[in-house]
Design a protein around this motif. Structure first.
Motif, PDB file in Angstrom:
ATOM      1  N   ILE A  19      -0.832 -15.436 -32.086  1.00 57.24           N
ATOM      2  CA  ILE A  19      -0.680 -16.417 -33.246  1.00 57.24           C
ATOM      3  C   ILE A  19      -0.741 -15.986 -34.590  1.00 57.24           C
ATOM      4  CG2 ILE A  19      -1.426 -18.626 -34.230  1.00 57.24           C
ATOM      5  CD1 ILE A  19       0.472 -18.884 -31.587  1.00 57.24           C
ATOM      6  N   ALA A  20      -1.871 -15.031 -34.706  1.00 50.23           N
ATOM      7  CA  ALA A  20      -2.248 -14.455 -36.088  1.00 50.23           C
ATOM      8  C   ALA A  20      -1.416 -13.557 -36.522  1.00 50.23           C
ATOM      9  CB  ALA A  20      -3.714 -14.027 -35.910  1.00 50.23           C
ATOM     10  N   SER A  21      -0.858 -12.814 -35.456  1.00 53.32           N
ATOM     11  CA  SER A  21       0.439 -11.898 -35.844  1.00 53.32           C
ATOM     12  C   SER A  21       1.661 -12.718 -36.092  1.00 53.32           C
ATOM     13  CB  SER A  21       0.421 -10.864 -34.681  1.00 53.32           C
ATOM     14  OG  SER A  21       1.748 -10.008 -35.047  1.00 53.32           O
ATOM     15  N   LEU A  22       1.919 -13.774 -35.702  1.00 50.56           N
ATOM     16  CA  LEU A  22       2.931 -14.363 -35.844  1.00 50.56           C
ATOM     17  C   LEU A  22       2.983 -14.814 -37.195  1.00 50.56           C
ATOM     18  CD1 LEU A  22       5.632 -15.799 -35.028  1.00 50.56           C
ATOM     19  CD2 LEU A  22       4.155 -17.834 -34.407  1.00 50.56           C
ATOM     20  N   PHE A  23       1.843 -15.315 -37.859  1.00 45.26           N
ATOM     21  CA  PHE A  23       1.786 -15.898 -39.013  1.00 45.26           C
ATOM     22  C   PHE A  23       1.775 -14.981 -40.035  1.00 45.26           C
ATOM     23  CE2 PHE A  23      -0.091 -19.968 -37.048  1.00 45.26           C
ATOM     24  CZ  PHE A  23       0.813 -21.002 -37.770  1.00 45.26           C
ATOM     25  N   ALA A  24       1.195 -13.762 -39.633  1.00 44.00           N
ATOM     26  CA  ALA A  24       1.188 -12.560 -40.582  1.00 44.00           C
ATOM     27  C   ALA A  24       2.520 -11.982 -41.038  1.00 44.00           C
ATOM     28  CB  ALA A  24       0.270 -11.440 -40.020  1.00 44.00           C
ATOM     29  N   GLY A  25       3.353 -12.041 -39.948  1.00 49.06           N
ATOM     30  CA  GLY A  25       4.816 -11.643 -40.059  1.00 49.06           C
ATOM     31  C   GLY A  25       5.315 -12.759 -40.935  1.00 49.06           C
ATOM     32  N   PHE A  26       5.127 -14.070 -40.644  1.00 51.72           N
ATOM     33  CA  PHE A  26       5.966 -15.043 -41.375  1.00 51.72           C
ATOM     34  C   PHE A  26       5.591 -15.178 -42.752  1.00 51.72           C
ATOM     35  CE2 PHE A  26       5.957 -19.260 -43.144  1.00 51.72           C
ATOM     36  CZ  PHE A  26       7.430 -19.392 -42.948  1.00 51.72           C
ATOM     37  N   ARG A  27       4.256 -14.819 -43.048  1.00 58.56           N
ATOM     38  CA  ARG A  27       3.791 -14.743 -44.614  1.00 58.56           C
ATOM     39  C   ARG A  27       4.405 -13.381 -44.973  1.00 58.56           C
ATOM     40  NH1 ARG A  27      -1.325 -13.409 -43.828  1.00 58.56           N
ATOM     41  NH2 ARG A  27      -1.788 -15.388 -43.177  1.00 58.56           N
ATOM     42  N   GLU A  28       4.698 -12.325 -44.555  1.00 58.88           N
ATOM     43  CA  GLU A  28       5.296 -11.001 -45.134  1.00 58.88           C
ATOM     44  C   GLU A  28       6.691 -11.339 -45.148  1.00 58.88           C
ATOM     45  OE1 GLU A  28       6.452  -6.529 -43.987  1.00 58.88           O
ATOM     46  OE2 GLU A  28       4.948  -7.673 -42.734  1.00 58.88           O
ATOM     47  N   HIS A  29       7.461 -12.222 -44.493  1.00 62.30           N
ATOM     48  CA  HIS A  29       8.728 -12.502 -44.765  1.00 62.30           C
ATOM     49  C   HIS A  29       8.974 -13.194 -45.867  1.00 62.30           C
ATOM     50  CE1 HIS A  29      13.035 -14.046 -44.121  1.00 62.30           C
ATOM     51  NE2 HIS A  29      12.654 -14.995 -43.974  1.00 62.30           N
ATOM     52  N   MET A  30       8.136 -14.267 -45.854  1.00 58.30           N
ATOM     53  CA  MET A  30       8.124 -15.281 -47.298  1.00 58.30           C
ATOM     54  C   MET A  30       7.882 -14.395 -48.617  1.00 58.30           C
ATOM     55  SD  MET A  30       9.137 -17.936 -45.768  1.00 58.30           S
ATOM     56  CE  MET A  30       8.994 -18.918 -47.248  1.00 58.30           C
ATOM     57  N   GLU A  31       6.887 -13.482 -48.542  1.00 62.09           N
ATOM     58  CA  GLU A  31       6.510 -12.834 -49.615  1.00 62.09           C
ATOM     59  C   GLU A  31       7.731 -11.857 -49.954  1.00 62.09           C
ATOM     60  OE1 GLU A  31       3.006 -10.465 -48.835  1.00 62.09           O
ATOM     61  OE2 GLU A  31       1.906 -12.259 -48.925  1.00 62.09           O
ATOM     62  N   ARG A  32       8.488 -11.240 -49.162  1.00 60.47           N
ATOM     63  CA  ARG A  32       9.724 -10.401 -49.263  1.00 60.47           C
ATOM     64  C   ARG A  32      10.798 -11.366 -49.917  1.00 60.47           C
ATOM     65  NH1 ARG A  32      10.080  -5.223 -47.110  1.00 60.47           N
ATOM     66  NH2 ARG A  32       8.025  -4.683 -46.006  1.00 60.47           N
ATOM     67  N   ARG A  33      11.068 -12.451 -49.441  1.00 62.42           N
ATOM     68  CA  ARG A  33      12.003 -13.552 -49.630  1.00 62.42           C
ATOM     69  C   ARG A  33      11.733 -13.866 -51.126  1.00 62.42           C
ATOM     70  NH1 ARG A  33      17.203 -15.042 -49.179  1.00 62.42           N
ATOM     71  NH2 ARG A  33      17.569 -17.151 -49.604  1.00 62.42           N
ATOM     72  N   LYS A  34      10.573 -14.124 -51.360  1.00 62.57           N
ATOM     73  CA  LYS A  34      10.214 -14.597 -52.733  1.00 62.57           C
ATOM     74  C   LYS A  34      10.630 -13.306 -53.974  1.00 62.57           C
ATOM     75  CE  LYS A  34       6.487 -15.936 -55.539  1.00 62.57           C
ATOM     76  NZ  LYS A  34       4.762 -16.398 -55.523  1.00 62.57           N
ATOM     77  N   LEU A  35      10.365 -12.146 -53.343  1.00 66.17           N
ATOM     78  CA  LEU A  35      10.531 -10.877 -54.360  1.00 66.17           C
ATOM     79  C   LEU A  35      12.287 -10.977 -54.205  1.00 66.17           C
ATOM     80  CD1 LEU A  35       9.857  -8.501 -55.922  1.00 66.17           C
ATOM     81  CD2 LEU A  35       9.888  -7.327 -53.669  1.00 66.17           C
ATOM     82  N   PHE A  36      12.711 -11.142 -53.046  1.00 71.66           N
ATOM     83  CA  PHE A  36      14.328 -11.014 -53.328  1.00 71.66           C
ATOM     84  C   PHE A  36      15.089 -12.304 -54.376  1.00 71.66           C
ATOM     85  CE2 PHE A  36      18.462 -12.737 -51.527  1.00 71.66           C
ATOM     86  CZ  PHE A  36      19.047 -11.728 -51.961  1.00 71.66           C
ATOM     87  N   ARG A  37      14.378 -13.368 -53.959  1.00 70.22           N
ATOM     88  CA  ARG A  37      15.009 -14.563 -55.079  1.00 70.22           C
ATOM     89  C   ARG A  37      14.495 -14.310 -56.521  1.00 70.22           C
ATOM     90  NH1 ARG A  37      14.355 -20.217 -52.518  1.00 70.22           N
ATOM     91  NH2 ARG A  37      15.331 -20.468 -54.180  1.00 70.22           N
ATOM     92  N   ALA A  38      13.473 -13.517 -56.691  1.00 70.63           N
ATOM     93  CA  ALA A  38      12.986 -13.320 -58.264  1.00 70.63           C
ATOM     94  C   ALA A  38      13.902 -12.367 -58.711  1.00 70.63           C
ATOM     95  CB  ALA A  38      11.633 -12.961 -58.235  1.00 70.63           C
ATOM     96  N   THR A  39      14.052 -11.277 -57.963  1.00 70.13           N
ATOM     97  CA  THR A  39      14.815 -10.096 -58.366  1.00 70.13           C
ATOM     98  C   THR A  39      16.328 -10.761 -58.645  1.00 70.13           C
ATOM     99  OG1 THR A  39      13.470  -8.491 -57.229  1.00 70.13           O
ATOM    100  CG2 THR A  39      15.741  -7.816 -57.831  1.00 70.13           C
ATOM    101  N   LEU A  40      17.010 -11.383 -57.758  1.00 73.85           N
ATOM    102  CA  LEU A  40      18.329 -12.033 -58.000  1.00 73.85           C
ATOM    103  C   LEU A  40      18.322 -12.915 -58.969  1.00 73.85           C
ATOM    104  CD1 LEU A  40      21.036 -11.977 -56.042  1.00 73.85           C
ATOM    105  CD2 LEU A  40      20.098 -14.140 -55.423  1.00 73.85           C
ATOM    106  N   ARG A  41      17.291 -13.831 -59.365  1.00 75.80           N
ATOM    107  CA  ARG A  41      17.569 -14.497 -60.656  1.00 75.80           C
ATOM    108  C   ARG A  41      17.400 -13.761 -61.770  1.00 75.80           C
ATOM    109  NH1 ARG A  41      13.927 -17.892 -58.236  1.00 75.80           N
ATOM    110  NH2 ARG A  41      12.188 -16.857 -59.183  1.00 75.80           N
ATOM    111  N   GLU A  42      16.535 -12.861 -61.809  1.00 77.36           N
ATOM    112  CA  GLU A  42      16.526 -11.911 -63.269  1.00 77.36           C
ATOM    113  C   GLU A  42      17.583 -11.229 -63.453  1.00 77.36           C
ATOM    114  OE1 GLU A  42      12.834  -9.545 -62.761  1.00 77.36           O
ATOM    115  OE2 GLU A  42      11.635 -11.361 -62.368  1.00 77.36           O
ATOM    116  N   LEU A  43      18.400 -10.551 -62.446  1.00 78.20           N
ATOM    117  CA  LEU A  43      19.382  -9.943 -62.571  1.00 78.20           C
ATOM    118  C   LEU A  43      20.762 -10.830 -62.942  1.00 78.20           C
ATOM    119  CD1 LEU A  43      19.244  -7.161 -60.032  1.00 78.20           C
ATOM    120  CD2 LEU A  43      18.784  -6.798 -62.104  1.00 78.20           C
TER     121      LEU A  43
END
Length: 72
Positions: A19-43
């Motif tokens: 369960i901890a591994s699952l949440f850690a993976g989800f957290r990493e996915h959300m952080e990467r998605r946040k970076l993707f959206r911020a970069t997309l918005r800025e460009l």
């Protein structure tokens, strides 16, 4: 000097580790998605002239944002 390390895997930790591994993976996915959206918005906020100064086209924006978030 002694160094202690914890080499347990999710399988060794049992259900709680899974369960901890699952949440850690989800957290990493959300952080990467946040970076993707911020970069997309800025460009997308840049004008065509500013993009050309950077050597970019509008058609390249999604690929560059993806590379920044997921391939870095």
């Amino acid at each position: 000097m002694a160094i202690a390390t914890d080499n347990r895997t999710a399988a060794q930790d049992g259900f709680a580790g899974s369960i901890a591994s699952l949440f850690a993976g989800f957290r990493e996915h959300m952080e990467r998605r946040k970076l993707f959206r911020a970069t997309l918005r800025e460009l997308n906020a840049l004008s065509n002239r500013e993009l050309a100064d950077l050597g970019l086209n509008r058609s390249m924006i999604r690929r560059i944002a993806y590379q920044a978030a997921y391939e870095a």
